[in-house]
Write a protein that holds these residues in place. Structure first.
Motif, PDB file in Angstrom:
ATOM      1  N   TRP A  89       0.823  -1.212   0.000  1.00  0.00           N
ATOM      2  CA  TRP A  89       0.000   0.000   0.000  1.00  0.00           C
ATOM      3  C   TRP A  89       0.856   1.261   0.000  1.00  0.00           C
ATOM      4  N   PHE A  90       2.026   1.188   0.603  1.00  0.00           N
ATOM      5  CA  PHE A  90       2.937   2.328   0.546  1.00  0.00           C
ATOM      6  C   PHE A  90       3.374   2.571  -0.896  1.00  0.00           C
ATOM      7  N   GLU A 118      -4.809  10.622  -9.739  1.00  0.00           N
ATOM      8  CA  GLU A 118      -6.174  10.134  -9.551  1.00  0.00           C
ATOM      9  C   GLU A 118      -6.313   8.720 -10.104  1.00  0.00           C
ATOM     10  N   LEU A 119      -7.118   7.917  -9.411  1.00  0.00           N
ATOM     11  CA  LEU A 119      -7.388   6.562  -9.868  1.00  0.00           C
ATOM     12  C   LEU A 119      -8.400   6.606 -11.005  1.00  0.00           C
ATOM     13  N   ALA A 164     -12.185   4.651  -1.203  1.00  0.00           N
ATOM     14  CA  ALA A 164     -11.722   3.412  -0.568  1.00  0.00           C
ATOM     15  C   ALA A 164     -10.197   3.305  -0.642  1.00  0.00           C
ATOM     16  N   VAL A 165      -9.637   3.633  -1.803  1.00  0.00           N
ATOM     17  CA  VAL A 165      -8.175   3.592  -1.952  1.00  0.00           C
ATOM     18  C   VAL A 165      -7.523   4.658  -1.086  1.00  0.00           C
ATOM     19  N   ASN A 166      -8.088   5.860  -1.099  1.00  0.00           N
ATOM     20  CA  ASN A 166      -7.507   6.955  -0.318  1.00  0.00           C
ATOM     21  C   ASN A 166      -7.545   6.670   1.180  1.00  0.00           C
ATOM     22  N   ARG A 167      -8.591   5.989   1.639  1.00  0.00           N
ATOM     23  CA  ARG A 167      -8.652   5.619   3.062  1.00  0.00           C
ATOM     24  C   ARG A 167      -7.520   4.670   3.414  1.00  0.00           C
ATOM     25  N   ARG A 168      -7.216   3.774   2.487  1.00  0.00           N
ATOM     26  CA  ARG A 168      -6.184   2.771   2.773  1.00  0.00           C
ATOM     27  C   ARG A 168      -4.785   3.371   2.820  1.00  0.00           C
ATOM     28  N   ILE A 169      -4.546   4.426   2.054  1.00  0.00           N
ATOM     29  CA  ILE A 169      -3.203   5.017   2.023  1.00  0.00           C
ATOM     30  C   ILE A 169      -3.147   6.330   2.804  1.00  0.00           C
ATOM     31  N   ARG A 170      -4.226   6.648   3.501  1.00  0.00           N
ATOM     32  CA  ARG A 170      -4.261   7.891   4.277  1.00  0.00           C
ATOM     33  C   ARG A 170      -3.191   7.861   5.371  1.00  0.00           C
ATOM     34  N   GLY A 171      -2.559   8.995   5.580  1.00  0.00           N
ATOM     35  CA  GLY A 171      -1.581   9.099   6.658  1.00  0.00           C
ATOM     36  C   GLY A 171      -0.144   9.085   6.206  1.00  0.00           C
TER      37      GLY A 171
END
Length: 217
Positions: A89-90, A118-119, A164-171
């Protein structure tokens, strides 16, 4: 058994390709030079994130890959992330940022790709001929690159998918430091000196420790 091993290798490995758009005809040597310069710029730009990151198996990497079989020359990388899905994911985050900072580059796997950070997804046509610009069969890489260039506004992934993708790579990149584990141990001075220079070797040492068998004890 061989098929099982191949499947396992694929499941813990991520591949990524970066293409230059528009997909114009270029002299092969000139194209190679351009892509190699992009690799240098990308690695330099993202070094502050990539260098201190401790990968479980293999680091993010890019190399030039010449055109072959209708696939144009591009930048290619493969990383075996092993048990650490966070490494994968990183890499998704890094690829997203690369296409954002270098908008002339896209990360493509035919229908799904990142463009301008953007996806995007090239949809399959619901009816034959309904959208003349959509291929009725899975698009080739050149077809995908042409669609990206000509119809980028029409292929943006839905808000829910992008969210959904942005939540996974958030932070990222801040959570790189938050994900580090710390422990105190006694080590020979020589090993300490090496680890200070190459901290990513910690991952290899830890992996060797927990994969050891009775013979290694």
């Amino acid at each position: 058994m061989e098929e099982t091993m191949k499947l396992a290798t694929m499941e813990d490995t991520v591949e990524y390709c970066l293409f230059l758009i528009p997909d114009e005809s270029r002299d092969s040597d000139k194209h190679k030079e351009i892509l190699q310069k992009y690799i240098e710029r990308i690695i330099t730009r993202f070094a502050p994130m990539l260098v201190p990151y401790i990968w479980q198996n293999q680091p993010f990497n890019l190399k030039y890959k010449p055109g072959k079989g209708g696939v144009p020359a591009h930048m290619f990388g493969v990383t075996k992330f092993g048990d650490n899905i966070e490494d994968e994911w990183f890499i998704v985050y890094v690829i997203k940022q690369i296409t954002k900072e270098f908008p002339e580059l896209v990360a493509s796997t035919n229908r799904v790709f990142f463009c301008h950070g953007e996806l995007c997804i090239i949809p399959a046509p619901r009816k034959s001929g309904a959208e003349s610009w959509l291929p009725t069969t899975p698009p080739t890489i050149p077809q995908a690159l042409n669609i990206i260039t000509a119809h980028s506004e029409k292929i943006l992934a839905s808000e829910s998918i992008r969210a959904a993708v942005n939540r996974r790579i958030r932070g990222y990149p801040e959570k790189i430091q938050a994900s580090l584990h710390r422990a105190h141990c006694f080590l020979p001075a020589g090993i300490v000196a090496v680890l200070k220079q190459r901290p990513r070797l910690v991952a290899a040492a830890v992996q060797a420790f927990y994969l050891r068998d009775p013979i290694d004890l």
